[in-house]
Enzyme design. Structure first.
Site, PDB file in Angstrom:
ATOM      1  N   ASN A 179       0.740  -1.098   0.132  1.00 43.16           N
ATOM      2  CA  ASN A 179      -0.034   0.045  -0.081  1.00 43.16           C
ATOM      3  C   ASN A 179       0.829   1.406   0.031  1.00 43.16           C
ATOM      4  OD1 ASN A 179      -1.768   1.950   0.509  1.00 43.16           O
ATOM      5  ND2 ASN A 179      -2.782   0.960   2.448  1.00 43.16           N
TER       6      ASN A 179
ATOM      7  N   ARG B  31      -2.767  -2.156  -3.499  1.00 39.57           N
ATOM      8  CA  ARG B  31      -3.813  -1.172  -3.193  1.00 39.57           C
ATOM      9  C   ARG B  31      -3.713  -0.120  -4.103  1.00 39.57           C
ATOM     10  NH1 ARG B  31      -4.487   3.598   0.183  1.00 39.57           N
ATOM     11  NH2 ARG B  31      -6.801   4.091   0.022  1.00 39.57           N
TER      12      ARG B  31
ATOM     13  N   HIS C 261     -12.607   3.931  -0.149  1.00 35.55           N
ATOM     14  CA  HIS C 261     -12.520   2.993   1.061  1.00 35.55           C
ATOM     15  C   HIS C 261     -13.449   1.701   0.674  1.00 35.55           C
ATOM     16  CE1 HIS C 261     -12.028   6.478   3.798  1.00 35.55           C
ATOM     17  NE2 HIS C 261     -11.042   6.173   3.890  1.00 35.55           N
TER      18      HIS C 261
ATOM     19  N   ARG D 282     -10.098  17.349   6.643  1.00 35.76           N
ATOM     20  CA  ARG D 282     -10.845  17.508   5.348  1.00 35.76           C
ATOM     21  C   ARG D 282     -12.292  18.055   5.781  1.00 35.76           C
ATOM     22  NH1 ARG D 282      -9.854  11.720   2.411  1.00 35.76           N
ATOM     23  NH2 ARG D 282      -7.604  11.501   3.399  1.00 35.76           N
TER      24      ARG D 282
ATOM     25  N   GLU E 290      -8.511  -4.270   5.205  1.00 29.23           N
ATOM     26  CA  GLU E 290      -8.196  -4.041   3.911  1.00 29.23           C
ATOM     27  C   GLU E 290      -7.032  -4.951   3.177  1.00 29.23           C
ATOM     28  OE1 GLU E 290      -7.947  -0.191   5.158  1.00 29.23           O
ATOM     29  OE2 GLU E 290      -8.804   0.415   3.302  1.00 29.23           O
TER      30      GLU E 290
END
Ligand code: AMP
Length: 398
Positions: A7, A90, A179, A240, A383
């Site tokens: 990743n 990923r 996600h 964010r 994940e």
């Protein structure tokens, strides 16, 4: 089969080596601050953690050091690289091109390179990672797993934005969602935990981490999600903004004389709970300050919990009901009070949680009371395991 999961972020590389016979993690590690002077490496084997301060100039160098560590005489877990059967990568953005994981070929790399227009920050590091692996371990089968792929089932009327249609045609401007790997894992896992087929459940996955998104999973498929064209949309996050009145952007640009890059920085790095509180993007700091009475921390926390709960209610509309709410990721798994405050906003829906059961971190546990109309669970995400499973499935067929 042993699968190496990679990743790559813009200045980081995370990896896990997973033995797919028993899905056990043999080793995992992080490279942080790649390209900077103070870069460092952590490598974990069977609970032992090794931290090595080591300048790492590029993703390729990080990959080389990682392979040395995996074969290290003291703390390595493999004798030679032939023990690694495949590599899973990923990829944050698969645009509308990739609706599932794929074997990486030169054509696929060329296609992923075309996605950088829509994901200029997130995709280039992963392309670097793929190229580094290809150079160092030529011929090793590699699979790309896209964060956007799970959301390909969102119907058109939910992904289209109400702006002139020509911008959709010209720039592929639509909701993509992110996600997806986490939403897919958690929705499937929570179905196992409640003992029902995923194809018979209305689940809302709340992936609340530094980046955060909610997903309405109807019968195993994503039917709406809160992130959009970019990962700035949806609920407010650590730094964010999440959803805004769009005119705020142009208003601020005019008033403050901001360039597009400057407003991007404000919306991505200076907003969310950091923006409201002025304290920190880390919820642990917000919680502490709020508990000590800091008014802006209290405001940030209240606003966050209200907006997450409001999205949950919205997704009741998307699925015509809700069976399960599942909390995951750093905040969802660990922030006891945030889960409680979100659920308090949902009491009108018959959501009731057991405060004792909720008093835990990072465990797979049901936190709703037996008479709650909606089941509420904490399900730590994984994940890497999804990436490894997809990689195994594709590579086995070769
Ligand atoms: P993530 O992006 O999933 O790593 O989530 C990062 C966020 O999770 C941070 O804002 C932290 O406040 C929160 N978090 C991570 N670990 C913990 C923990 N052990 N206890 C409380 N909060 C945590």
């Amino acid at each position: 089969m042993k699968v190496l999961v990679i990743n790559c972020g813009s200045s980081s590389l995370k990896y896990q080596l997973i033995d797919m016979e028993n899905e056990q993690v043999l080793a995992k590690g992080n490279y942080e601050r790649i390209g900077q002077k103070n870069s460092f490496v952590t490598h974990k084997v069977a609970g032992e953690k090794y931290v090595i301060e080591h300048p790492v100039s590029s993703h390729k160098e990080a990959f080389e050091i990682m392979l040395e560590q995996l074969q290290h005489k003291d703390y390595g877990v493999i004798k030679d690289l032939n023990e690694i059967n495949a590599i899973g990568h990923r990829i944050p953005h698969g645009t509308d091109m990739f609706d599932k994981s794929v074997l990486i070929t030169d054509e696929v790399i060329a296609e992923i390179e075309k996605t950088t227009e829509l994901a200029p920050i997130h995709n280039p590091p992963t392309i670097n990672g793929i190229k580094a692996c290809k150079e160092i371990m030529p011929g090793k089968p590699m699979v790309a797993v896209f964060d956007t792929a799970f959301h390909h089932t969102i119907p058109e009327e939910r992904y289209i934005y109400p702006v002139p249609y020509k911008y959709y045609e010209k720039y592929k401007m639509r909701k993509y969602g992110f996600h997806g790997t986490s939403h897919r894992y958690v929705s499937a896992r929570v179905a196992e935990l409640v003992g029902k087929p995923v194809t018979e459940l209305k689940t809302i996955v709340c992936h609340l981490g530094q980046g955060a998104s909610l997903c309405a999973v109807l019968n195993g498929e994503s039917v709406d999600t809160s992130m959009g064209f970019t990962p700035v949309a949806g609920i407010p996050m650590c730094a964010r903004s999440g959803d805004l009145d769009p005119s705020i952007v142009t208003f601020l640009m005019r008033k403050e004389g901001l360039t597009p890059d400057e407003i991007d920085t404000i919306l991505n790095k200076e907003s969310g709970v950091l923006g409201i509180s002025g304290i920190s993007p880390d919820f642990r700091d917000i919680e502490k300050a709020a508990d000590e009475g800091n008014e802006r921390a209290v405001l940030a926390r209240k606003s966050y919990c209200y907006l997450v709960a409001q999205y949950i209610a919205k997704y009741g509309v998307s699925m015509n009901g809700i069976d399960v709410i599942a909390f995951t990721a750093g905040i969802g798994e660990n922030q006891i009070n945030i889960r409680k405050m979100i659920c308090e906003n949902l009491e009108w829906l018959g959501v009731k949680i057991d405060l004792e059961k909720n008093n835990c971190r990072g465990e797979e546990v049901e936190i709703s009371t037996p008479d709650s109309k909606i089941k509420v669970w904490i399900v730590p995400t994984n994940e890497e395991l999804v990436i490894a499973r997809d990689t195994k499935q594709i590579v086995e067929k070769l």
